[in-house]
Structure formats: C-alpha cells, structure tokens
Design an enzyme around this catalytic site. Structure first.
Site, PDB file in Angstrom:
ATOM      1  N   CYS A 178      37.833  -2.716 -70.060  1.00  0.00           N
ATOM      2  CA  CYS A 178      37.776  -1.495 -70.874  1.00  0.00           C
ATOM      3  C   CYS A 178      37.312  -0.313 -70.035  1.00  0.00           C
ATOM      4  O   CYS A 178      37.767   0.814 -70.246  1.00  0.00           O
ATOM      5  CB  CYS A 178      36.862  -1.689 -72.083  1.00  0.00           C
ATOM      6  N   CYS A 188      33.177  -3.777 -71.181  1.00  0.00           N
ATOM      7  CA  CYS A 188      33.481  -4.705 -70.089  1.00  0.00           C
ATOM      8  C   CYS A 188      34.265  -3.969 -68.996  1.00  0.00           C
ATOM      9  O   CYS A 188      34.692  -2.822 -69.185  1.00  0.00           O
ATOM     10  CB  CYS A 188      34.277  -5.904 -70.605  1.00  0.00           C
ATOM     11  N   HIS A 248      39.996  -5.568 -77.173  1.00  0.00           N
ATOM     12  CA  HIS A 248      38.642  -5.046 -77.310  1.00  0.00           C
ATOM     13  C   HIS A 248      38.626  -3.731 -78.099  1.00  0.00           C
ATOM     14  O   HIS A 248      39.602  -2.975 -78.086  1.00  0.00           O
ATOM     15  CB  HIS A 248      38.005  -4.849 -75.933  1.00  0.00           C
ATOM     16  N   GLU A 302      37.155  -0.903 -77.614  1.00  0.00           N
ATOM     17  CA  GLU A 302      37.333   0.336 -76.847  1.00  0.00           C
ATOM     18  C   GLU A 302      38.812   0.559 -76.530  1.00  0.00           C
ATOM     19  O   GLU A 302      39.323   1.676 -76.636  1.00  0.00           O
ATOM     20  CB  GLU A 302      36.571   0.271 -75.509  1.00  0.00           C
TER      21      GLU A 302
END
Ligand SMILES: O=c1[nH]c(=O)n([C@H]2C[C@H](O)[C@@H](COP(=O)(O)O)O2)cc1CO
Ligand SMILES: [Zn+2]
Length: 159
Positions: free
Chosen positions: A106, A103, A77, A79
């Site tokens: 993260c 999410c 992801h 992040e």
C-alpha cells in the site's frame, strides 16, 4: 451560542475510517481508510475486502495454512481500495486517514498516487518487515506519518 463539542477534523475523518472498517468481512483485522484533500473534503473511502466479483462466501478468510487457502493472496487492502475507489481527480497533496499503519504494498500505491500525509490509528504490526519497508519509503519520499491523537471521545450510533 456556537456549539463547542463538535468533532475536530481528525476525529471526523478517523471516525469515517473507523466506520468504514465495520464493512470488512475479515474477522481478525478490519481496516478502514478515508482520503481527504487539502480543502478538508473527502475524496474517497475504503475498507479491506475481496476484489469486486469475488464472492466473499467463496473466498478463504483463514490466516494460516496453505497460502492459496488463506485470505492473503486475495484480499484488497483498505488503502488500495480507497485509492482505486475515488471517482475523479488527482490525489496529489491529499491526506490518508487509516486505522492501521500501511503495509509496503500500500505504501507504494500511496506514494505513487501523490498522497503526502498519513494519519494512522493503530500500528499493531510495527515490528514487521512490511512496516519497516513502508517507513523507509515514506522517509525517502517525504510522506509524513503521524499517529492519530486519541481524544477518548466515545460515540454511540443508533442504527
Ligand atoms: O495496511 C493494511 N491494510 C489492510 O487492509 N490490511 C488488511 C489485510 C487483511 O484483510 C487484514 C490483515 O489480516 P491479519 O491481521 O489477520 O494478518 O488487514 C492489512 C494492512 C497491514 O498489514
Ligand atoms: Zn496494505
């Protein structure tokens, strides 16, 4: 005379997150992230993509089907990439500009890294359990979350 239509800090950093998202190979959702310290200096950027060394052309990008034939177990992801990409120093007290609400996975990395503020552009999965879990953790740990205030500024880059 001083120019007055310069980018605000929020426009500048979210602009960089949006530009970073354009590096994503994901045809459904492109996510970009920009981490900024308390001196308004950018310390890292990232976007969603396959782990380094996993060739984009050999990896699945599907959303549905057998879990191992989808992107989900593999894609890193935005992040997390931004957190891991920083070249030096701590992320304590930093802000994260991100194009999609983080999410729960993260969220854990964000909290553990010391990031204290999240500015998100979109929250298209607001009703998902992942988002609800993130919100719960952010609330408990005092990580502030605010939606990006859209200014309707249009920018065209000629590249
Ligand atoms: O916070 C996030 N950060 C992030 O980089 N992603 C990535 C993972 C996937 O490549 C894509 C989500 O795919 P999809 O919307 O098709 O389910 O976005 C997804 C989220 C939230 O789910
Ligand atoms: Zn995530």
């Amino acid at each position: 005379m001083k120019r007055d239509d310069y980018l605000s800090w929020d426009e500048y950093f979210m602009g960089i997150a949006l530009l970073s998202a354009q590096r994503s190979k994901d045809s459904n959702t492109q996510v970009g992230a920009c981490i900024v310290n308390q001196e308004h200096k950018i310390v890292s950027v990232g976007y969603n993509g396959m782990p380094t060394g996993c060739n984009d052309d050999d990896m699945p990008w599907e959303r549905e089907g057998d879990f191992l034939n989808t992107k989900y177990p593999f894609v890193c992801h935005a992040e997390l990439n931004a957190i891991l990409n920083r070249s030096a120093g701590s992320l304590q007290g930093c802000s994260l500009y991100v194009t999609l609400f983080p999410c729960n996975e993260c969220a854990k990395a964000i909290i553990q890294s010391g990031i204290r503020e999240i500015i998100y552009y979109d929250n298209k999965y607001a009703d998902s359990d992942a988002t609800k879990a993130s919100q719960r953790m952010f609330l408990l740990t005092g990580v502030t979350c605010r939606p990006y205030h859209h200014t309707e500024r249009q920018m065209t880059l000629v590249l």
